[in-house]
Design a protein around this motif. Structure first.
Motif, mmCIF file in Angstrom:
data_model
loop_
_atom_site.group_PDB
_atom_site.id
_atom_site.type_symbol
_atom_site.label_atom_id
_atom_site.label_comp_id
_atom_site.label_asym_id
_atom_site.label_seq_id
_atom_site.Cartn_x
_atom_site.Cartn_y
_atom_site.Cartn_z
ATOM 1 N N ALA A 157 -12.157 -6.193 12.979
ATOM 2 C CA ALA A 157 -12.434 -4.835 12.505
ATOM 3 C C ALA A 157 -11.237 -4.201 11.799
ATOM 4 O O ALA A 157 -11.357 -3.111 11.233
ATOM 5 C CB ALA A 157 -12.861 -3.960 13.677
ATOM 6 N N TYR A 158 -10.087 -4.874 11.844
ATOM 7 C CA TYR A 158 -8.868 -4.310 11.262
ATOM 8 C C TYR A 158 -8.164 -5.385 10.437
ATOM 9 O O TYR A 158 -7.373 -6.165 10.967
ATOM 10 C CB TYR A 158 -7.909 -3.811 12.344
ATOM 11 N N SER A 159 -8.410 -5.425 9.160
ATOM 12 C CA SER A 159 -7.744 -6.424 8.331
ATOM 13 C C SER A 159 -6.265 -6.064 8.183
ATOM 14 O O SER A 159 -5.870 -4.890 8.267
ATOM 15 C CB SER A 159 -8.392 -6.492 6.946
ATOM 16 N N ILE A 160 -5.429 -7.080 7.966
ATOM 17 C CA ILE A 160 -4.004 -6.843 7.728
ATOM 18 C C ILE A 160 -3.885 -6.033 6.439
ATOM 19 O O ILE A 160 -4.474 -6.388 5.417
ATOM 20 C CB ILE A 160 -3.233 -8.171 7.588
ATOM 21 N N SER A 161 -3.138 -4.939 6.468
ATOM 22 C CA SER A 161 -3.095 -4.078 5.284
ATOM 23 C C SER A 161 -1.721 -3.445 5.104
ATOM 24 O O SER A 161 -0.998 -3.200 6.069
ATOM 25 C CB SER A 161 -4.162 -2.985 5.395
ATOM 26 N N TYR A 162 -1.387 -3.198 3.821
ATOM 27 C CA TYR A 162 -0.160 -2.474 3.482
ATOM 28 C C TYR A 162 -0.306 -1.013 3.863
ATOM 29 O O TYR A 162 -1.418 -0.503 4.065
ATOM 30 C CB TYR A 162 0.110 -2.541 1.978
ATOM 31 N N GLY A 163 0.836 -0.302 3.858
ATOM 32 C CA GLY A 163 0.804 1.113 4.167
ATOM 33 C C GLY A 163 0.701 1.988 2.931
ATOM 34 O O GLY A 163 0.208 1.586 1.887
ATOM 35 N N VAL A 164 1.236 3.215 3.055
ATOM 36 C CA VAL A 164 1.084 4.264 2.057
ATOM 37 C C VAL A 164 2.171 4.157 0.992
ATOM 38 O O VAL A 164 3.351 4.015 1.311
ATOM 39 C CB VAL A 164 1.179 5.651 2.738
ATOM 40 N N LEU A 165 1.760 4.207 -0.256
ATOM 41 C CA LEU A 165 2.715 4.263 -1.364
ATOM 42 C C LEU A 165 2.889 5.733 -1.714
ATOM 43 O O LEU A 165 2.010 6.367 -2.285
ATOM 44 C CB LEU A 165 2.168 3.488 -2.574
ATOM 45 N N VAL A 166 4.038 6.295 -1.325
ATOM 46 C CA VAL A 166 4.210 7.742 -1.450
ATOM 47 C C VAL A 166 5.661 8.046 -1.812
ATOM 48 O O VAL A 166 6.576 7.326 -1.408
ATOM 49 C CB VAL A 166 3.835 8.439 -0.114
#
Length: 585
Positions: A119-128
Motif C-alpha cells: 500500500a506504500y510504494s517507495i517514493s521521493y519526498g517534497v521538492l521545495v
C-alpha cells in the motif's frame, strides 16, 4: 563464547589500535564524534555476517523464508483483487547466476520491492525551496536522519499548501527513511513524534510489510553489501543521485522471520560491545593527549635551567609511552618550536652580538633600499611595551615587530582578462599552494615577464603567510622566484636568518596573536598594517643559526617518529580489512 565474540577478543589490539577518524554519519552509532577505524571495520563485519546468515546459527525448525515470501505475495494478490492496490508489474526474474553469494539454509533471494508494504510504494519526498514556515508542517531533511538518536522534531517546516500536494510522502511514524541524493544510504527510522511530517526530495520513504522485521530490513540497508549496490548504481548530476527504481530491483537476502529477530538481537548486543570498546579507546586517547599536553607545557613554563632539566627528564623517562600517536608527535614539534624562540633550546653565548645591534643594522639597510628607490618608506613602528610581550627573553635577545625585520608587501593578481600576463613560466600562487605543514605546492598558474609588473614577487628566502580565510596563518619559505595573490603577505628578511623567523611565525604564540588581531568572524582577515605589528622574539644572529640547525635536526627525528607511527597504523588498518574480508566470505 560465539565465533564473533572470539573474533573480537582475539584481535582486540587490531580493532582498537587502528587509526581514529571523524565519523561520516553513516551506519550504526553515528552519533559519536569520532570512530576508531578498526571498530568501524568491525561494525561493517558484524552487519556483513548478519546479511549472509553467518552471525547466528540456523534452526532447521524455523519456517523457511520461501513460506514467508508466499504469504507476502498472497496478501498482495488479495489487495489487488479487492481493488485496494494496483497489480504489480512483474519484476525482473531472479536468475541464480545473479546471486552475489550462496545463502544460508532457509534463506531466499528476493527483490527489495518484494518486502515493501504494497500500500506504500517507495517514493521521493517534497521538492521545495529552502523557505521555513514557523507554523507549518514539520519537514525532515537528510540532516535529521540518525539511526540511533533522531531528533524529537525536525528543525524545518513547510507550508500546509505544499504539504497538501505531497500527501503520498506524509509520515505515519515508523517508516525507514534513506538518503538518495548526496548522502546516499544515510538511514533513519521515523519516530512516532514525526507523525504528520513530510520529507525532503533527497530522502525516500520505505515502509516494509508487516510480515518482515523492520529492524532486520534496516540492518540490511546499512550493510556494506546493500550500500555498495546503491552507491554503485548512482548517477552523477550536480551530485550523486540514486533512482528509487534501482532500490526496488535490488537483490536482497531474506532470512526466516524467527532468524530475523535473532539477528537483530545479536547485532544490538555486538554493536553495544563496539560502542563500549570505542568509548574506552577514546577516553584513553583523550587522557593520553591531556597528559602529553600537561607535561610539554611544563617545559615552556620552566623557571630556570634546573627546573627545565627536571621537567625534561620526567618526559624523557617515559618518552616511548608518551609519544605514540601522530597528535602527540605534532604537540612535541610545536613545543620544540616554542622552546626555540624562548631561548631554551640551545645555550646562549655571552660573546654573541646582541639582537639590538642587529636590529640597528637592519634599519640602516632598509634606509639604504629606500634611498636607492628599491623600496617604499614604511611607517614608524609602534613602541614595544612589556604588556605586548608573551614571555621574558634571555640576555641579548629583543622583541621586534615583523616590519622591523625586513621589507613587507601584500600580493596582487594580474588581470585574467589579459592573456599575455599568463603565458609565461613564472609560478603564481594562492593560499591553496601553501600546505598546513608549511610546504609550497607546484603552482596551478604561471605568469609572464609582462605579468610580473602586475603582481608582487617573492624571492628565495622570503616568507609568505596566508592572511585571510580558514587557512589564515599558513606559511612557507620561498625557494624560487614566484608571484602571489592578495590573500598572502610577504616578509623579505634583511640580515636575520629567514628560517629562524619562519620558525617564530609557526609557533602557537605567534599564531594565537595573528588570530587575535584578525577581524571578521565568518572569514577572518588581518590587514597588512596589523600583520606588520606582530611581535617576534629576536635572538643574536649567531644563536639564530644554532637554533635553526638544532630545530631542523630535531624536526627530522620527529618526522621519522611520525612516519613510523603512520606506517604501523596503516599495517593494523590493513590487517583489520583483511580480517573483515576473509571472515565475511
Amino acid at each position: 563464547m560465539s565465533a564473533v565474540h572470539k573474533l573480537i577478543t582475539d584481535h582486540l589490539d587490531i580493532w582498537t589500535a587502528a587509526d581514529t577518524e571523524k565519523k561520516s554519519g553513516r551506519g550504526r552509532a553515528s552519533g559519536n564524534a569520532n570512530s576508531v577505524y578498526g571498530i568501524k571495520k568491525l561494525r561493517e563485519l558484524i552487519l556483513e555476517l548478519a546479511v549472509r546468515g553467518k552471525l547466528v546459527p540456523q534452526d532447521p525448525n524455523d519456517e523457511p523464508a520461501s513460506e514467508l515470501l508466499k504469504r507476502i505475495q498472497d496478501e498482495k494478490a488479495k489487495l489487488a483483487a479487492d481493488g485496494k492496490i494496483k497489480k504489480d508489474k512483474p519484476l525482473a526474474a531472479n536468475v541464480e547466476s545473479e546471486n552475489p553469494f550462496d545463502l544460508a539454509y532457509g534463506w531466499e533471494w528476493v527483490r527489495f520491492n518484494d518486502i515493501v508494504d504494497p500500500a506504500y510504494s517507495i517514493s521521493y519526498g517534497v521538492l521545495v525551496p529552502g523557505s521555513d514556515e514557523k507554523e507549518g508542517i514539520p519537514f525532515v531533511r537528510i540532516a535529521d536522519l540518525d539511526i540511533k538518536n533522531p531528533p524529537f522534531k525536525p528543525e524545518k517546516s513547510i507550508s500546509r499548501e505544499i504539504d497538501a500536494q505531497y500527501e503520498r510522502t506524509r509520515l505515519e511514524g515508523g517508516e525507514i527513511l534513506m538518503g538518495v541524493v548526496g548522502s546516499i544510504g544515510k538511514l533513519g527510522i521515523a519516530p512516532e513524534s514525526w507523525k504528520g511530517a513530510n520529507i525532503a526530495r533527497a530522502i525516500c520513504r520505505i515502509k516494509v510489510t508487516d510480515h518482515v522485521c523492520k529492524a532486520y530490513v534496516a540492518l540490511l540497508l546499512q550493510s556494506r553489501f546493500m550500500q555498495d549496490n546503491f552507491i554503485g548504481d548512482t548517477k552523477t548530476l550536480a551530485q550523486p543521485t540514486l533512482n528509487i527504481g534501482l532500490i526496488r530491483l535490488s537483490l536482497t537476502p531474506l532470512a526466516p522471520i524467527k532468524e530475523q529477530h535473532r539477528i537483530v538481537a545479536k547485532v544490538d548486543e555486538l554493536m553495544a560491545l563496539c560502542d563500549q570498546l570505542e568509548a574506552q579507546h577514546n577516553n584513553a586517547a583523550d587522557a593520553h593527549e591531556q597528559l602529553v599536553s600537561h607535561l610539554l607545557s611544563t617545559l615552556t613554563q620552566s623557571q630556570d635551567a634546573e627546573d627545565f632539566n627536571a621537567n625534561w627528564q620526567r618526559i624523557a623517562t617515559h618518552f616511548d609511552t608518551l609519544f605514540t600517536t601522530e597528535s602527540s608527535i605534532d604537540a612535541l614539534k610545536q613545543t620544540l618550536l616554542q622552546l626555540a624562540v624562548m631561548g631554551k633550546l640551545v645555550p646562549q653565548d655571552p660573546n654573541d652580538e646582541p639582537a639590538n645591534e642587529l636590529l640597528k643594522r637592519i634599519q640602516v639597510e632598509k634606509a639604504k633600499l629606500v634611498a636607492e628607490g628599491r623600496s617604499k618608506k614604511g611607517r614608524a613602528s609602534n613602541l614595544i611595551i612589556e604588556e605586548d610581550t608573551e614571555f621574558a627573553l634571555p640576555h641579548g635577545w629583543q622583541w621586534a615587530r615583523l616590519e622591523m625585520l625586513g621589507m613587507t608587501c601584500t600580493g596582487r593578481t594580474p588581470s585574467t582578462q589579459v592573456p599575455a600576463f599568463y603565458d609565461g613560466v613564472i609560478p603564481f600562487i594562492g593560499p591553496g599552494q601553501i600546505t598546513p605543514s608549511c610546504e609550497l605546492l607546484p603552482a596551478e598558474k604561471c605568469i609572464s615577464e609582462v605579468g610580473k609588473a602586475e603582481t608582487s614577487m617573492a624571492n628565495i628566502g622570503d616568507i609568505l603567510m596566508v592572511c585571510i580565510g580558514g587557512s589564515i596563518g599558513k606559511s612557507a619559505l620561498v625557494d624560487k622566484e614566484l608571484g602571489f595573490n592578495q590573500q598572502i603577505n610577504c616578509l623579505s628578511p634583511i640580515l636575520v636568518e629567514s628560517k629562524y623567523v619562519h620558525i617564530a611565525m609557526m609557533t602557537n604564540s605567534f599564531q594565537s596573536k595573528l588570530i587575535q588581531f584578525s577581524s571578521g568572524s565568518a572569514t577572518p582577515i588581518i590587514n597588512k598594517s596589523k600583520w606588520e605589528e606582530l611581535l617576534v622574539p629576536v635572538a643574536p644572529l649567531s644563536e639564530q643559526r644554532r637554533i635553526v640547525l638544532s630545530v631542523l635536526k630535531i624536526l627530522s627525528i620527529c618526522d621519522q617518529l611520525r612516519s613510523n607511527i603512520v606506517t604501523e597504523s596503516q599495517k593494523k588498518m590493513k590487517i583489520a580489512e583483511i580480517l573483515v574480508r576473509n571472515t565475511a566470505r
